[in-house]
Design a protein around this motif. Structure first.
Motif, PDB file in Angstrom:
ATOM      1  N   ASP A 369      -5.761  14.883  -7.713  1.00  0.00           N
ATOM      2  CA  ASP A 369      -5.351  16.145  -7.089  1.00  0.00           C
ATOM      3  C   ASP A 369      -3.950  15.993  -6.504  1.00  0.00           C
ATOM      4  N   THR A 373      -4.223  11.673  -0.410  1.00  0.00           N
ATOM      5  CA  THR A 373      -5.473  11.003  -0.062  1.00  0.00           C
ATOM      6  C   THR A 373      -6.090  10.294  -1.269  1.00  0.00           C
ATOM      7  N   THR A 375      -9.099   9.525  -3.173  1.00  0.00           N
ATOM      8  CA  THR A 375     -10.453  10.054  -3.302  1.00  0.00           C
ATOM      9  C   THR A 375     -11.302   9.152  -4.181  1.00  0.00           C
ATOM     10  N   GLN A 376     -12.602   9.229  -3.986  1.00  0.00           N
ATOM     11  CA  GLN A 376     -13.523   8.458  -4.813  1.00  0.00           C
ATOM     12  C   GLN A 376     -13.402   8.860  -6.282  1.00  0.00           C
ATOM     13  N   TRP A 378     -10.898   9.949  -7.986  1.00  0.00           N
ATOM     14  CA  TRP A 378      -9.682   9.433  -8.638  1.00  0.00           C
ATOM     15  C   TRP A 378      -9.677   7.914  -8.662  1.00  0.00           C
ATOM     16  N   ASN A 480     -14.083   3.670   5.300  1.00  0.00           N
ATOM     17  CA  ASN A 480     -14.463   5.082   5.411  1.00  0.00           C
ATOM     18  C   ASN A 480     -15.417   5.331   6.573  1.00  0.00           C
ATOM     19  N   LYS A 526      -2.410   7.446  -2.372  1.00  0.00           N
ATOM     20  CA  LYS A 526      -2.440   7.183  -3.812  1.00  0.00           C
ATOM     21  C   LYS A 526      -1.183   6.441  -4.253  1.00  0.00           C
ATOM     22  N   MET A 551     -10.273   5.691   2.772  1.00  0.00           N
ATOM     23  CA  MET A 551     -10.831   6.846   2.074  1.00  0.00           C
ATOM     24  C   MET A 551     -11.481   7.784   3.094  1.00  0.00           C
ATOM     25  N   ASP A 555     -16.372  11.530   1.899  1.00  0.00           N
ATOM     26  CA  ASP A 555     -16.211  11.516   0.448  1.00  0.00           C
ATOM     27  C   ASP A 555     -17.161  10.483  -0.157  1.00  0.00           C
TER      28      ASP A 555
END
Length: 575
Positions: A369, A373, A375-376, A378, A480, A526, A551, A555
């Motif tokens: 995206d 951030t 993300t799980q 990605w 997390n 990222k 993270m 998520d």
């Protein structure tokens, strides 16, 4: 006098300890895990004398986890603990090995036979004169228990027990009293290796099952192969590989079978776990008119909450000690022999492969995206591009176990995970054992551990052992803020799912690491992760690398969310 006469009758007398540790060396073990205690100290003197490396973990639980990981990487392992307090601390790890079919030799140094006979009030006992209580506990999680009490029987006991450990691929328990350690046994037996060959199937029964399997395989229009945990644990991957290579059948793996096949081939379709599967995988497997299921272990997390939609009428199950064709069971007909003959006798001209497979790719761009951030969704496909041939990949119970489903492995990657037993914290010790097992096989490969912050806090001390042995490892610690899998099952904001934040990147230094031995990184975006994963020195590092990876708290991988929802419903059932 009697013992002197018996010693004179031995052609080549050796001590019990020397016999035992030599046998461990002969069956492929090179490093022995465990901790010292006063009931095993004299025995431990023989470890280096027999060409073995003493590992020494920081506690028995971690040592048991490490022995589990070593066995998964190298084939079989050994752990030495002391009576009572030591062995009980290891039992959680041994139970996990039993649950997941991992061969671990558990050697327990115990009080002398004289002390036991007299019911002495010794330390590490319950004070009731019962010296068998702990062995009785271990009997429930061991395929064989041997109490080495009589010198005339000990060599036979050791050989039989080690064979059972290998053939059944499950833990065994050896009870070694202090006064038996240096008793003499016949060392001439060591000139003949233990027979570790697996029992052969009855030829007529095996041929009958093969004929039945081929009848259904030749008649199927859309068959698939599903590879599960026991194909790995019971050493059937050569047969799996040859079957896929010869037939070109579409092949899928379960979460516990991941890494069991070459994921770069066009016939590989991905991870099947019922409702937790991707829609395309779910449709192909559940739409098959014949499923060759190899080594299945249908636990809840391995099946995304028992969400398989497979008819037994369309299934042939191959197991290490029996086969099931539709609803007909064939006890004592093991999968290795059956699969080998199926490979030899399959008629390719009668084989239908259904719709051609397109292979699997790491969906990195699709899951990226615009935010910074990590993300799980990605992260796990991106890790697939970071991994390289020959890596050992260890994933912890929780986000890592579910996220790795979305990672396409390069060739010859070994996946090590504990989906069934699911003891949080297992992966830190297991990664140590796996890395050591790889080094003992003279493999200069990377061991890469993915572990959450909650799990890490349970067994973090094992980083000290990793450093002490100079193991090549990269740890991706997913920060997390607590127990993510539990949050998704119940209590997203509950205090009991929270933990105290540590300065994780500093942990190797706390364990005594120098700048030469370890490097730490804190990665929050990222772009920072991309830069790190592309860095040549990071990819080729030989020591410990510790990555604190941030993270979002809530998520989670897609498959974890689905499985957690199903688990919550199962937990809430009242009928």
């Amino acid at each position: 006098m009697a013992s002197d006469i018996r010693m004179q009758s031995l052609a080549k007398p050796v001590t019990v300890a020397e016999y035992l540790f030599t046998r461990l060396h002969q069956i492929g073990i090179r490093s022995v895990h465990g901790l010292p205690g006063d009931f095993n100290l004299v025995a431990l003197d023989y470890v280096p004398k027999c060409g073995l490396n003493w590992v020494g973990s920081v506690n028995e639980l971690n040592a048991a986890y490490a022995a589990d990981g070593y066995a998964r990487a190298k084939g079989i392992s050994a752990i030495v603990t002391t009576f009572g307090v030591g062995e009980l601390s290891a039992l959680n790890g041994i139970a996990g090995a039993y649950s997941e079919h991992v061969p671990v030799v558990h050697i327990v140094g115990c009080p002398s036979t004289i002390s036991q006979r007299n019911g002495m009030l010794l330390h590490h006992t319950l004070g009731n004169g019962d010296f068998n209580v702990f062995a009785n506990m271990s009997a429930q999680i061991s395929c064989e228990v041997a109490k080495l009490m009589k010198p005339a029987e000990i060599a036979d006991q050791i050989d039989h027990t080690l064979r059972e450990c290998w053939v059944q691929s499950r833990p065994v328990y050896l009870w070694l009293p202090t006064d038996m350690v240096e008793k003499k046994v016949e060392g001439q037996r060591l000139d003949t290796p233990i027979d570790l060959s697996e029992p052969k199937n009855d030829p007529e029964r095996e041929d009958y099952v093969v004929d039945v399997v081929l009848k259904y395989l030749h008649a199927a229009k859309n068959p698939v192969v599903l590879v599960d945990a026991c194909a790995v644990r019971h050493r059937c991957l050569v047969e799996v590989r040859d079957l896929i290579k010869k037939t070109g059948l579409p092949v899928f793996v379960t979460p516990m079978g991941k890494g069991g096949v070459n994921e770069t081939t066009s016939t590989y379709g991905g991870v099947y776990a019922g409702s937790g599967s991707s829609p395309a995988v779910k449709a192909r497997v559940e739409g098959a008119d014949l499923i060759l299921s190899i080594g299945s272990l249908k636990s809840d997390f391995n099946t995304a909450g028992f969400s398989y939609r497979l008819s037994q009428l369309n299934t042939i199950d191959f197991h290490h000690d029996h086969c099931v064709v539709r609803y007909s069971e064939y006890p004592g007909v093991a999968m290795k022999g059956v699969l080998r003959k199926v490979i030899e006798r399959v008629d390719l001209s009668k084989l239908s492969l259904g719709k051609p497979m397109n292979g699997v790719v790491n969906e990195v761009t699709k899951n990226r995206d615009d935010s910074s951030t990590i993300t799980q969704a990605w992260f796990w496909p991106r890790i697939g591009e970071y991994l390289k041939q020959g890596d050992l990949v260890v994933t912890e119970t929780g986000t890592s176990n579910f996220g790795i489903w979305e990672t396409k492995f390069p060739p010859e990657v070994t996946g090590i995970t504990q989906v069934f037993w699911g003891s949080i914290g297992w992966s830190v010790g297991a990664a140590q054992g796996a890395a050591l097992g790889a080094r003992d096989m003279c493999k200069d490969c990377r061991t890469i551990l993915f572990v959450g912050d909650g799990s890490f806090q349970l067994t973090a001390q094992e980083v000290s052992t990793i450093l002490r042995h100079g193991l090549r490892m990269t740890i991706f610690l997913i920060y997390n803020e607590g127990y993510t899998i539990e949050r998704h099952i119940h209590g997203m904001d509950a205090e009991y799912n929270d933990i105290k934040k540590w300065n994780y990147a500093d942990f190797p230094t706390v364990c005594g690491a120098t700048e030469k031995e370890s490097k730490s990184f804190i990665v929050k975006t990222k772009d920072e992760l991309e830069k790190l994963l592309k860095d040549k020195s990071f990819n080729e590092a030989k020591g410990l690398q510790f990555v604190e990876l941030w993270m979002p708290k809530e998520d989670a991988p897609r498959a974890l969310k689905i499985t957690a929802e199903i688990s919550a419903k199962n937990n809430a059932r009242t009928d």
